[in-house]
Write a protein that holds these residues in place. Structure first.
Motif, PDB file in Angstrom:
ATOM      1  N   VAL A 183       0.836  -1.200   0.000  1.00 31.13           N
ATOM      2  CA  VAL A 183       0.000   0.000   0.000  1.00 31.13           C
ATOM      3  C   VAL A 183       0.872   1.252   0.000  1.00 31.13           C
ATOM      4  O   VAL A 183       0.643   2.196  -0.765  1.00 31.13           O
ATOM      5  N   MET A 184       1.890   1.262   0.855  1.00 28.20           N
ATOM      6  CA  MET A 184       2.790   2.421   0.915  1.00 28.20           C
ATOM      7  C   MET A 184       3.553   2.581  -0.394  1.00 28.20           C
ATOM      8  O   MET A 184       3.681   3.694  -0.923  1.00 28.20           O
ATOM      9  N   SER A 187       1.248   3.953  -3.234  1.00 28.74           N
ATOM     10  CA  SER A 187       0.996   5.394  -3.159  1.00 28.74           C
ATOM     11  C   SER A 187       2.202   6.192  -3.639  1.00 28.74           C
ATOM     12  O   SER A 187       2.036   7.267  -4.232  1.00 28.74           O
ATOM     13  N   TYR A 190       2.548   5.557  -7.680  1.00 29.19           N
ATOM     14  CA  TYR A 190       1.371   5.827  -8.512  1.00 29.19           C
ATOM     15  C   TYR A 190       1.560   7.035  -9.431  1.00 29.19           C
ATOM     16  O   TYR A 190       1.292   6.937 -10.639  1.00 29.19           O
ATOM     17  N   SER A 244      -0.626  14.278  -5.454  1.00 33.27           N
ATOM     18  CA  SER A 244      -0.457  12.831  -5.334  1.00 33.27           C
ATOM     19  C   SER A 244       0.979  12.526  -4.949  1.00 33.27           C
ATOM     20  O   SER A 244       1.873  13.367  -5.076  1.00 33.27           O
ATOM     21  N   GLY A 245       1.180  11.284  -4.486  1.00 33.86           N
ATOM     22  CA  GLY A 245       2.520  10.873  -4.085  1.00 33.86           C
ATOM     23  C   GLY A 245       2.938  11.495  -2.764  1.00 33.86           C
ATOM     24  O   GLY A 245       2.236  12.319  -2.171  1.00 33.86           O
ATOM     25  N   TYR A 246       4.089  11.086  -2.299  1.00 39.59           N
ATOM     26  CA  TYR A 246       4.680  11.684  -1.099  1.00 39.59           C
ATOM     27  C   TYR A 246       6.188  11.565  -1.211  1.00 39.59           C
ATOM     28  O   TYR A 246       6.716  10.797  -2.028  1.00 39.59           O
ATOM     29  N   ARG A 250       6.062  13.358  -4.705  1.00 42.60           N
ATOM     30  CA  ARG A 250       4.938  14.268  -4.519  1.00 42.60           C
ATOM     31  C   ARG A 250       4.860  15.269  -5.660  1.00 42.60           C
ATOM     32  O   ARG A 250       5.881  15.821  -6.086  1.00 42.60           O
ATOM     33  N   VAL A 286      -1.351  12.887   1.669  1.00 44.84           N
ATOM     34  CA  VAL A 286      -1.243  11.629   0.923  1.00 44.84           C
ATOM     35  C   VAL A 286      -0.523  10.589   1.776  1.00 44.84           C
ATOM     36  O   VAL A 286      -0.914   9.412   1.807  1.00 44.84           O
ATOM     37  N   SER A 290      -1.974   7.094   3.146  1.00 49.18           N
ATOM     38  CA  SER A 290      -1.258   5.847   2.879  1.00 49.18           C
ATOM     39  C   SER A 290      -1.018   5.066   4.162  1.00 49.18           C
ATOM     40  O   SER A 290      -1.165   3.835   4.201  1.00 49.18           O
ATOM     41  N   GLY A 293      -4.236   3.602   5.186  1.00 49.96           N
ATOM     42  CA  GLY A 293      -4.527   2.489   4.296  1.00 49.96           C
ATOM     43  C   GLY A 293      -3.697   1.262   4.627  1.00 49.96           C
ATOM     44  O   GLY A 293      -4.188   0.130   4.568  1.00 49.96           O
ATOM     45  N   SER A 343     -11.679  11.375   4.816  1.00 53.75           N
ATOM     46  CA  SER A 343     -11.336  12.202   3.659  1.00 53.75           C
ATOM     47  C   SER A 343     -11.994  13.575   3.753  1.00 53.75           C
ATOM     48  O   SER A 343     -11.365  14.607   3.460  1.00 53.75           O
TER      49      SER A 343
END
Length: 407
Positions: A183-184, A187, A190, A244-246, A250, A286, A290, A293, A343
């Motif tokens: 999951v990490m 993210s 992606y 998006s992203g980190y 990011r 984000v 993550s 998640g 959210s």
């Protein structure tokens, strides 16, 4: 029995981690001054605008809910009857290949079953002028989406089945950690691997707007290497931006039609959009999503171990893949209120940041109005529907927030 104990511990650890992260990282009271009181829709939109939005949203909701119901029905029939397992039995090859074929077949079955609803939804989008994309290009994007879903799901399923085969008793612990890690990782990559499949990106051109955006980021203490513009106008006429992203992946992205000279949005409103996204970047939203998640995935694998433990040793047999996918689909639906509730809180904090950063609530109100008109958003959605499926505050809630700042 030992495997179920491990699963119970994994589920408990995941749930505890989720609760702790949610308490510490989610802004549960982001609005200064207490609850908001949205204004009447008639004070923001004309009667014709309200009627048009409600007319569009009404049938869209029916088709969307019908599609969801059919998708869940297909997943449950294939997962909880002998049909799915019987299909996997007919597939020849190593276990990982059988698992991947099962994912592909079940994903395609769900998409084919819901394709009539997708066509109906698409026809209304075109009829109301929310997109000018040709059917061929739409089909290509749809196929890309299915491919991304199959690849992502197959990776998770192969990890799950492989770990269960290697560690029959401890698999929930090992698989839970690995799936949380996926999951990490997902993210992070992606924006680098998936987003370019659907859109092209270029830097925001030099000029006054770019200078203002970078100055705003500097004032907010957000490090931004670049602000990207995506060619969203080839798919939609709606206006938007996102982050998006980190970490090093990011990115702050603005739709090109938001900057189009023919758009009703002016530079003040664009700055308001960007300030909202910079708020997400400032708080690492984000990354927060993550982490939540990942904790949810850990808990989910533990619960999966408890459920599957009643019928066998776990997902070591590829024939269990249809059942796993059905359980995941049901769990995703049941978790939607929690996910979307979090959210909405995070989005509200970003709205507060945008208002504080720009000091221009009037531009924020005009922006929300323009966004609602271009997307034909229902100004007064059903309360239960918004509670379950709404990932953002309603337009009227956001306008109420801006007017509180005006006061």
């Amino acid at each position: 029995m030992q495997g179920r104990k491990v699963a119970a511990v994994v589920a408990a650890v995941g749930a505890l981690a989720f609760v702790v992260l949610a308490v510490l990282l989610v802004p549960w009271d982001p609005v200064p001054g207490g609850p908001l009181h949205p204004p009447p829709a008639s004070s923001v939109f004309t009667t014709d605008q309200i009627d048009r939005a409600e007319d569009f949203a009404g049938l869209q909701r029916i088709w969307s809910w019908s599609s969801l119901a059919v998708s869940l029905a297909v997943a449950c029939v294939l997962g909880f009857s002998r049909l799915g397992a019987a299909f996997v039995d007919r597939v020849r090859g190593p276990w990982w290949w059988r698992a991947v074929v099962a994912v592909l077949a079940l994903t395609l079955a769900g998409r084919v079953a819901t394709l009539p609803f997708a066509v109906l939804l698409r026809r209304r989008v075109l009829a109301y002028g929310l997109s000018h994309q040709e059917w061929g290009a739409y089909a290509v994007d749809l196929a890309k989406g299915v491919a991304v879903e199959v690849v992502g799901t197959s990776i998770g399923i192969v990890v799950l089945v492989g770990v269960a085969r290697r560690w029959p008793r401890a698999w929930p612990a090992v698989a839970g950690v690995l799936v949380a890690g996926l999951v990490m990782l997902g993210s992070f990559v992606y924006p680098l691997l998936v987003e370019p499949l659907f859109n092209d990106f270029e830097s925001l051109p030099d000029g006054p707007l770019r200078t203002q955006v970078l100055a705003l980021a500097d004032e907010e203490g957000v490090h931004v290497d670049d602000v990207l513009v995506t060619d969203a106008s080839r798919r939609t006429t709606t206006l938007n931006a996102y982050v998006s992203g980190y970490g090093s992946s990011r990115r702050v992205v603005v739709y090109d039609n938001l900057l189009d000279g023919g758009s009703s949005v002016d530079d003040r409103e664009v700055l308001s959009v960007v300030a909202h996204e910079l708020g997400h970047a400032r708080h690492d939203d984000v990354l927060i999503g993550s982490l939540l998640g990942a904790a949810g995935a850990l808990m989910g694998v533990g619960l999966l171990g408890l459920v599957l433990g009643r019928r066998g040793s776990g997902p070591a047999d590829p024939r269990t893949v249809p059942r796993v996918l059905a359980l995941v689909a049901l769990a995703s639906l049941l978790a939607s209120p929690v996910q979307n509730g979090i959210s909405r809180q995070i989005e509200t904090r970003a709205d507060v940041d945008a208002l504080e950063a720009t000091g221009d609530p009037e531009a924020f109100v005009e922006l929300q109005r323009d966004l609602a008109l271009t997307s034909l958003a229902d100004p007064t959605p059903y309360a239960w529907s918004h509670f379950w499926f709404g990932s953002h505050p309603t337009t009227l809630q956001r306008i109420a927030l801006a007017r509180r700042f005006e006061e």
